[in-house]
Design an enzyme around this catalytic site. Structure first.
Site, PDB file in Angstrom:
ATOM      1  N   GLY A   1       4.671  -0.471  11.140  1.00  0.00           N
ATOM      2  CA  GLY A   1       3.880  -1.617  10.708  1.00  0.00           C
ATOM      3  C   GLY A   1       4.664  -2.668   9.952  1.00  0.00           C
ATOM      4  O   GLY A   1       4.451  -3.871  10.123  1.00  0.00           O
TER       5      GLY A   1
ATOM      6  N   THR B   1      -0.872   4.751  16.469  1.00  0.00           N
ATOM      7  CA  THR B   1      -2.048   3.900  16.541  1.00  0.00           C
ATOM      8  C   THR B   1      -2.658   3.861  17.944  1.00  0.00           C
ATOM      9  O   THR B   1      -1.973   4.118  18.921  1.00  0.00           O
ATOM     10  CB  THR B   1      -1.540   2.496  16.145  1.00  0.00           C
TER      11      THR B   1
ATOM     12  N   VAL C   1      -1.203  -0.606   3.638  1.00  0.00           N
ATOM     13  CA  VAL C   1      -1.889  -1.116   4.825  1.00  0.00           C
ATOM     14  C   VAL C   1      -0.808  -1.594   5.787  1.00  0.00           C
ATOM     15  O   VAL C   1       0.127  -2.290   5.386  1.00  0.00           O
ATOM     16  CB  VAL C   1      -2.846  -2.273   4.447  1.00  0.00           C
ATOM     17  N   GLY C   2      -0.931  -1.203   7.051  1.00  0.00           N
ATOM     18  CA  GLY C   2       0.088  -1.551   8.050  1.00  0.00           C
ATOM     19  C   GLY C   2      -0.206  -2.856   8.757  1.00  0.00           C
ATOM     20  O   GLY C   2      -0.960  -3.705   8.270  1.00  0.00           O
ATOM     21  N   ASP C   3       0.384  -3.003   9.921  1.00  0.00           N
ATOM     22  CA  ASP C   3       0.248  -4.246  10.690  1.00  0.00           C
ATOM     23  C   ASP C   3      -1.093  -4.370  11.407  1.00  0.00           C
ATOM     24  O   ASP C   3      -1.516  -5.487  11.744  1.00  0.00           O
ATOM     25  CB  ASP C   3       1.339  -4.298  11.769  1.00  0.00           C
TER      26      ASP C   3
END
Ligand code: ASP
Length: 321
Positions: free
Chosen positions: A227, A173, A202-204
């Site tokens: 995440g 990221t 969907v990640g963090d």
């Protein structure tokens, strides 16, 4: 001169020096220097922290080396899916997107959501329609998918049993935090997620308090790493909470967040944070975090390895690119 500062990361993942050649290291450092300069230029002209973090992240979203926008990791279906979030530490307004596929700059879509939408988080086709309605640039897979990421995805496909992230798979990221001359903090994070992740995962990154958080009173935070670990630990908010309620310094709170619940939440963690005086802290348990910092009246620096803890000036030539 009024105080302002920008700091960025281009991801943290467990990597050994032998896994990265000099050419790649230099390319990462150039990419970080470009992003740092993009954000610094905004702040130097008196621009807002919000615009500065967007500019820095846009630069890394354009650069295929980083796992955001062009060149991002691919899902198990070999497709791109992006998450991004931006938070204004002054107003506590937030814009976030999850699982968008065609938006050239996911962080810019997040910013438009922050500015124009009554909601904080839009996902999938709804988010893409919102991007279209606001004249943001959309692109097809031929723009986003690079041969290197395709190869990383193929490797992962062929090693299906190996469920852990592989070192050097570059599933990292990007993020930025900034303080502007008006004392406002902002944080932004943008990602292509994990290589070979499930469609719709969907990640963090767009989880406020998970991967992204900002509050003028205390700090701005942008995370990278696994995440599922970061969102379960609510790590960005933990940095804020440890400073606000336990009186920890920025550095101590960031380092503690890297260790928090380590027995139950194991995985790569990287945290970039900035306090209301523009001081920066980088915490990571990976040995490697692409990172950079530039405060008004100071030398800029970029670094990759943990051993590069001391400030390392970036050559002027690099900064002028
Ligand atoms: N945190 C990102 C995610 O889990 C990936 C990364 O930072 O490497 O989606």
């Amino acid at each position: 001169m009024k105080k302002f500062a920008i700091a960025i990361h281009g991801g943290a993942e467990t990597t050994k020096p032998s896994e990265l050649d000099n050419k790649k290291e230099e390319a990462y450092k150039d990419g970080l220097a470009d992003a740092l300069k993009a954000g610094y230029d905004v702040l130097e002209k008196g621009g807002s922290a919000l615009d500065a973090v967007e500019a820095a992240v846009n630069s890394m979203e354009r650069n295929p080396l980083f796992n955001a926008g062009r060149g991002a990791s691919l899902t198990e279906r070999g497709e791109n899916e992006f998450d991004a979030a931006i938070m204004d530490g002054n107003t506590l307004r937030v814009g976030a997107v999850g699982a968008v596929r065609y938006v050239q700059h996911p962080i810019s879509l997040a910013k438009v959501i922050l500015q124009k939408c009554d909601y904080c988080l839009l996902v999938g086709t709804g988010a893409e329609e919102f991007a279209l309605a606001n004249n943001l640039s959309l692109k097809g897979p031929e723009y986003f998918v690079t041969p290197e990421k395709k190869e990383a995805w193929l490797d992962k496909q062929q090693n299906k049993v190996e469920k852990k992230r592989m070192p050097g798979s570059m599933t990292d990221t990007v993020g930025a935090v900034a303080l502007d001359i008006n004392g406002n903090l902002a944080a932004a994070t943008s990602t292509g997620g994990l290589t070979d992740q499930l469609k719709g995962r969907v990640g963090d990154t767009p989880i406020i308090g998970g991967g992204t958080f900002a509050n003028n009173e205390v700090c701005a935070v942008s995370c990278t790493g696994e995440g599922e670990v970061i969102m379960r630990g609510a790590l960005a908010h933990e940095v804020y909470a440890m400073m606000k309620y336990a009186g920890h310094s920025l550095q101590a709170a960031t380092e503690k967040a890297i260790q928090l619940h380590a027995d139950k939440l194991q995985g790569d963690r990287g945290i970039l944070s900035m306090d209301s005086s523009g001081k920066v802290a980088f915490g990571f348990n990976t040995g490697f975090m692409k990172r950079g910092y530039w405060a008004a009246d100071e030398e800029p620096f970029v670094a990759l390895w943990e051993s590069e803890k001391l400030k390392k000036p970036v050559k002027q030539k690099e900064m002028e690119k």
